[in-house]
Design a protein around this motif. Structure first.
Motif, short mmCIF file in Angstrom:
data_model
loop_
_atom_site.label_atom_id
_atom_site.label_comp_id
_atom_site.label_asym_id
_atom_site.label_seq_id
_atom_site.Cartn_x
_atom_site.Cartn_y
_atom_site.Cartn_z
N GLY A 242 -0.38 -3.50 4.02
CA GLY A 242 -1.02 -3.82 3.08
C GLY A 242 -0.71 -4.18 1.47
N GLY B 75 -5.58 3.87 -0.73
CA GLY B 75 -4.95 5.17 -0.62
C GLY B 75 -5.12 5.53 -2.12
N GLN C 242 -2.25 -5.09 -1.69
CA GLN C 242 -3.69 -4.58 -2.39
C GLN C 242 -3.06 -5.02 -4.04
N PHE D 227 0.36 4.22 6.71
CA PHE D 227 -0.01 3.13 6.34
C PHE D 227 1.06 2.19 7.05
N GLU E 80 -2.72 -8.84 5.34
CA GLU E 80 -1.74 -7.25 6.13
C GLU E 80 -0.05 -8.61 5.77
N ASN F 7 -9.88 -1.78 3.03
CA ASN F 7 -8.80 -1.38 3.44
C ASN F 7 -7.43 -1.09 3.68
N GLY F 8 -7.55 0.07 4.14
CA GLY F 8 -6.21 0.82 3.83
C GLY F 8 -6.14 1.00 2.50
N SER G 278 0.57 -0.85 -0.26
CA SER G 278 -0.05 0.10 0.06
C SER G 278 0.97 1.48 0.68
N ASP G 279 1.98 1.25 0.87
CA ASP G 279 3.30 2.49 0.64
C ASP G 279 3.59 2.61 -0.20
#
Length: 334
Positions: free
Chosen positions: A266, A316, A268, A243, A131, A313-314, A101-102
């Motif tokens: 996360g 971005g 994704q 994140f 996760e 979830n999460g 996610s980052d």
């Protein structure tokens, strides 16, 4: 051969040709960039590719056949990881890919570790998956008990182009170190495990959903430890980068290794805004059907945590229009 028979034969050839053309026309290929074969992205990608595929001629779903997207053949492609996958999506080399996610957020906004690069404004989300925990692995007798103890050691940060490489640098920085304070190696998967076992490196970083196959094998062959990523360094990391979350890897995940405090991000699934809305809609729908649920539950240890309840979830990076349509229809997105 009579003229009548010749006509029939010619007609059959034409019919076969037309049928073949129709099949070729209906056939769609869809790639999913994953990661190294020894880590979590690759096997999970294989399960998802199987779930969303339905080649022409497949048995109907209600007869025990494929319940994927009509005419779709999806394939999980091994890659160098998150950064590589994002770049491949942006360039059109791959239809989709997994990423942390980052990494995806920085790429989309042109910030963080992607500062100075053009924002990847066509990047879009299909789903949040699971996760991923940062594993810092060392031999049990190494004397490395914290991130600070890595100073002067031989440490594999994974390959440039991977999310692990990015996060390893951030973790070192949060603990008052830099890549210049270690002898950095760029080993991945089984190569890193072999190097640790043979004494060629002192520690290595892995970002993956637990349990990850290469570490299960390593722990069964060598006494290892997971070095905690906690305390002031972890607090500084989670405070600066939203994140990241502090999380534990449970005792018994790897043979002989106790519960370990660390940080997680996360995993994704991303694609391009240029991908067809209807295709992504059908792919998202196939990901969350009941048949896919069965495949995810048995296909990998992380599969059970991949659920519609956590699909957003999460996030971005904006949802792809096709995925958004599915989530609204399903009542997941209000």
């Amino acid at each position: 051969m009579t003229n009548f028979m010749r006509t029939l034969a010619a007609g059959a050839v034409v019919a076969v040709g037309l049928a073949g053309a129709a099949v070729a026309q209906d056939l769609k290929f869809f790639t999913i960039g994953t990661g190294g074969t020894a880590y979590t992205y690759y096997p999970v990608g294989g399960v998802i590719a199987n779930a969303i595929s339905k080649p022409p001629g497949s048995r109907p779903c209600d007869e025990g056949g494929s319940c994927g997207v009509d005419g779709l053949i999806a394939s999980a492609v091994s890659s160098r990881g998150s950064v590589d996958n994002v770049n491949a999506i942006n360039s059109g080399l791959r239809n989709s890919g997994f990423a942390q996610s980052d990494v995806a957020y920085w790429a989309y906004t042109g910030t963080g570790t992607m500062d100075g690069q053009p924002p990847a404004t066509d990047l879009r989300t299909i789903a949040a998956l699971f996760e991923e925990h940062i594993h810092l692995v060392a031999r049990a007798d190494s004397g490395i008990n914290s991130v600070a103890d890595l100073k002067g050691k031989r440490v594999s940060l994974d390959e440039p182009g991977s999310g692990t490489y990015v996060d390893a640098g951030l973790i070192l920085e949060a603990n008052g170190l830099s890549t210049d304070d270690v002898t950095a190696e760029a080993l991945k998967g089984n190569a890193a495990s072999d190097a640790l076992r043979n004494g060629r490196i002192d520690a290595f970083f892995v970002v993956a959903g637990y349990p990850t196959g290469s570490l299960v094998e390593l722990a069964s062959a060598t006494d290892i430890k997971l070095v905690p990523i906690d305390g002031a360094g972890a607090e500084a990391l989670t405070a600066k980068y939203g994140f990241f979350a502090q999380s534990d890897i449970p005792e018994g995940t790897y043979e002989g290794v106790g519960a370990t405090s660390t940080v997680a991000v996360g995993a994704q699934w991303f694609t391009s805004a240029k991908e067809d809305d209807d295709v992504i809609y059908e792919i998202t729908k196939a990901l969350w059907n009941d048949n896919s649920r069965k495949l995810l539950d048995v296909g990998h240890a992380k599969g059970k945590t991949i659920t519609p309840d956590s699909a957003l979830n999460g996030i971005g990076v904006p949802l792809h229009a096709g995925a958004e349509r599915f989530y609204r229809e399903a009542g997941i997105l209000k």
